[in-house]
Write a protein that holds these residues in place. Structure first.
Motif, PDB file in Angstrom:
ATOM      1  N   ILE A 118      37.214  30.173  41.706  1.00 21.68           N
ATOM      2  CA  ILE A 118      37.270  31.547  42.216  1.00 21.68           C
ATOM      3  C   ILE A 118      36.462  31.656  43.497  1.00 21.68           C
ATOM      4  CG2 ILE A 118      36.503  33.925  41.775  1.00 21.68           C
ATOM      5  CD1 ILE A 118      37.160  33.599  38.905  1.00 21.68           C
ATOM      6  N   PRO A 120      35.176  34.652  46.484  1.00 18.05           N
ATOM      7  CA  PRO A 120      35.158  36.096  46.730  1.00 18.05           C
ATOM      8  C   PRO A 120      36.045  36.460  47.915  1.00 18.05           C
ATOM      9  CG  PRO A 120      33.188  35.084  47.626  1.00 18.05           C
ATOM     10  CD  PRO A 120      33.937  33.992  46.913  1.00 18.05           C
ATOM     11  N   GLN A 213      38.784  38.944  44.917  1.00 16.41           N
ATOM     12  CA  GLN A 213      38.646  37.512  44.665  1.00 16.41           C
ATOM     13  C   GLN A 213      40.001  36.818  44.793  1.00 16.41           C
ATOM     14  OE1 GLN A 213      37.278  37.719  40.557  1.00 16.41           O
ATOM     15  NE2 GLN A 213      39.292  37.069  39.859  1.00 16.41           N
TER      16      GLN A 213
END
Lengths: 289, 239
Positions: A118, A120, A213
């Motif tokens: 992941i 941001p 994200q």
């Protein structure tokens, strides 16, 4: 009652992003009569490119949106060259399987460039949601809806008012006659693909900014939601794609509220199954105008 | 000098050769007609000239340039327009938009509008139905639209593949009247026809194609005198 209204509102906002994805799918399906499974992953790659720029520079949101749209368009052109240009006369299945292979390739590329699961993504609007009485509205949602409306309007103008629109609709309507009228079918394919990818890139940017994200799973999500919304609206119909996207958003918002997040996707697939099994008329006819 | 020269053209569908060395010529300002039974290669020849099919061998010389194997839109750009078999209008687009599509390669907006008005003058029925979807037109109207659409590219050579196919006799007469009118206005027309009686009234030169080869070339007079052709295409009862 308020919940119902809030869900409906949320559903419409969610659905407007699906509508944009479905429009892109429909354009490609309409002119090529081919399903492009790599559509979502190409958008995901565009989002990853924007994320990379975000992580490595102080670029603003508009610049990130431009990067997402541009890179999705490039990735889309790559998919078109590799999967669809060689199979124009040949098997639709071969093209679809090839697009699945490119899906894997694009996903690998994204995870090689940015290996964490992941990353941001900057939000569109950091502030608190707007409140209207008991209803709350996220600014992101309003932007999403506005962008979807603008994309639909631009697309409508291109297809029904601009010279290029005549070529696109002629190729959708009767590809054999289109080339006899002096329209270059390969060029129309290419440009339509680019147009569909640009809309997808914009939708992808907005989704990434509203999730704040990005993950490699976005590719699958874009493909599934777009396909589902396109099929709900009837294969190949542009107004149907918008309707299908909004319907899917509403359905998800309501079923999530009433039946929980697990049921959310299940309900959408169940509806698609029922509609296909019941052979509702708008899903079995194919028109793009 | 001929406007179109087909020289020893071979076209195949996979391994099946549909054209086995076809040669013919179309003189400028003429109506030339290609007769032949079903499956003889008439449509294959039209599609080879228009660039939809790529000949394996041979040359297709149009206006001094070999156009064999070029892309269809490039051939339209050079001035060859095909009215295809079964018309193939754009059913989901209006009559007007069909005409605009025919002029797609032209950039001269004002002249395109003039030409649309000219088409409406020539085909008044199309004017009445200008805003209607082409798919809602009758067969005869669709044929007129297909001709008008082809003319919108301002072709030097108009190819017509069986324009009378599936139309009522009165409509067929109207189509041939249009063909004669176009010729009067200076058009060069290369026509595929099964209806030899109608073709005899307008065409200046005939070719007969059988099993992918040209088996007869001559004037309408020579065609009408040929015993074999008369029996096959004009009915033996006619002297």
């Amino acid at each position: 009652m308020i919940d119902l209204a809030q869900n409906t509102l949320d559903g419409l906002f969610l659905g407007s992003s699906y509508a944009m994805l479905a429009l892109g799918f429909t354009l490609i399906f309409g002119v090529l009569r081919r399903v492009n499974l790599a559509y979502g992953p190409a958008i995901m790659l565009g989002c990853y490119a924007a994320t990379w720029v975000h992580l490595n520079s102080g670029a603003g949101l508009l610049a990130l949106a431009a990067v997402a749209v541009l890179c999705t368009t490039l990735a889309g052109a790559y998919v078109e060259r590799l999967c669809f240009a060689p199979h124009r006369q040949g098997s639709a299945i071969a093209a679809m399987v090839a697009s699945f292979a490119l899906w894997m390739q694009l996903e690998e590329l994204a995870t090689l460039a940015l290996p964490r699961h992941i990353y941001p993504f900057p939000p569109l609007h950091g502030g608190t949601p707007l409140e209207f009485g008991a209803l709350t509205l996220r600014v992101e949602s309003l932007v999403m809806l506005g962008a979807a409306v603008a994309a639909c309007a631009a697309l409508w103008w291109i297809l029904y008012r601009a010279r290029f629109g005549i070529a696109v609709r002629a190729v959708i309507d009767q590809p054999g006659a289109a080339q006899l009228a002096g329209i270059s079918v390969p060029r129309t394919f290419m440009l339509t693909f680019a147009m569909a990818s640009a809309i997808g890139g914009l939708a992808g940017f907005l989704v990434a900014a509203s999730h704040e994200q990005v993950t490699p799973m976005l590719g699958m999500m874009f493909t599934l939601k777009g396909l589902l919304a396109m099929m709900l609206g009837g294969l190949g119909s542009l107004p149907g794609a918008v309707a299908g996207g909004l319907a899917l958003g509403l359905l998800e918002a309501h079923s999530q509220w009433f039946l929980g997040p697990q049921a959310r996707d299940l309900i959408a697939y169940a509806l698609l199954f029922i509609l296909l099994a019941a052979r509702v008329p708008w899903m079995t006819t194919r028109s793009a105008s | 000098m001929s406007l179109l020269g087909v020289e020893d053209v071979f076209t195949a569908y996979g391994k099946i050769e549909a054209l086995k060395g076809v040669s013919l010529e179309v003189a400028p300002g003429s109506i030339t007609c290609l007769l032949g039974p079903n499956g003889a290669g008439k449509t294959t020849l039209m599609m080879s000239i228009a660039g939809i099919l790529k000949p394996k061998r041979g040359r297709i010389v149009f206006d001094g340039t070999d156009i064999a194997g070029r892309a269809p839109h490039a051939i339209v750009g050079r001035g060859v327009a095909l009215v295809p078999e079964n018309r193939l209008v754009f059913p989901g687009m209006s009559v007007r938009e069909n005409l605009l599509a025919g002029a797609y390669q032209r950039g001269d907006k004002a002249a395109i509008e003039e030409d649309i008005e000219r088409m409406f003058g020539r085909f008044p029925r199309l004017k009445e139905r200008a805003a209607q979807f082409a798919g809602t037109l009758s067969g005869g109207e669709q044929q007129m639209l297909a001709v008008a659409r082809a003319l919108m590219s301002r072709p030097k050579l108009l190819l017509m593949d069986e324009p009378s196919l599936g139309l009522a006799p009165l409509v067929v007469e109207e189509i041939f009247r249009i063909v004669a009118d176009l010729h009067k206005d200076g058009a060069t027309i290369f026509l595929v026809e099964q209806n030899a009686h109608m073709a005899l009234k307008v065409a200046h030169h005939f070719y007969l194609i059988e099993q992918g080869r040209i088996s007869f070339s001559g004037t309408p007079g020579a065609l009408a005198e040929d015993e074999v052709i008369r029996r096959a295409y004009l009915g033996s009862s006619r002297a």
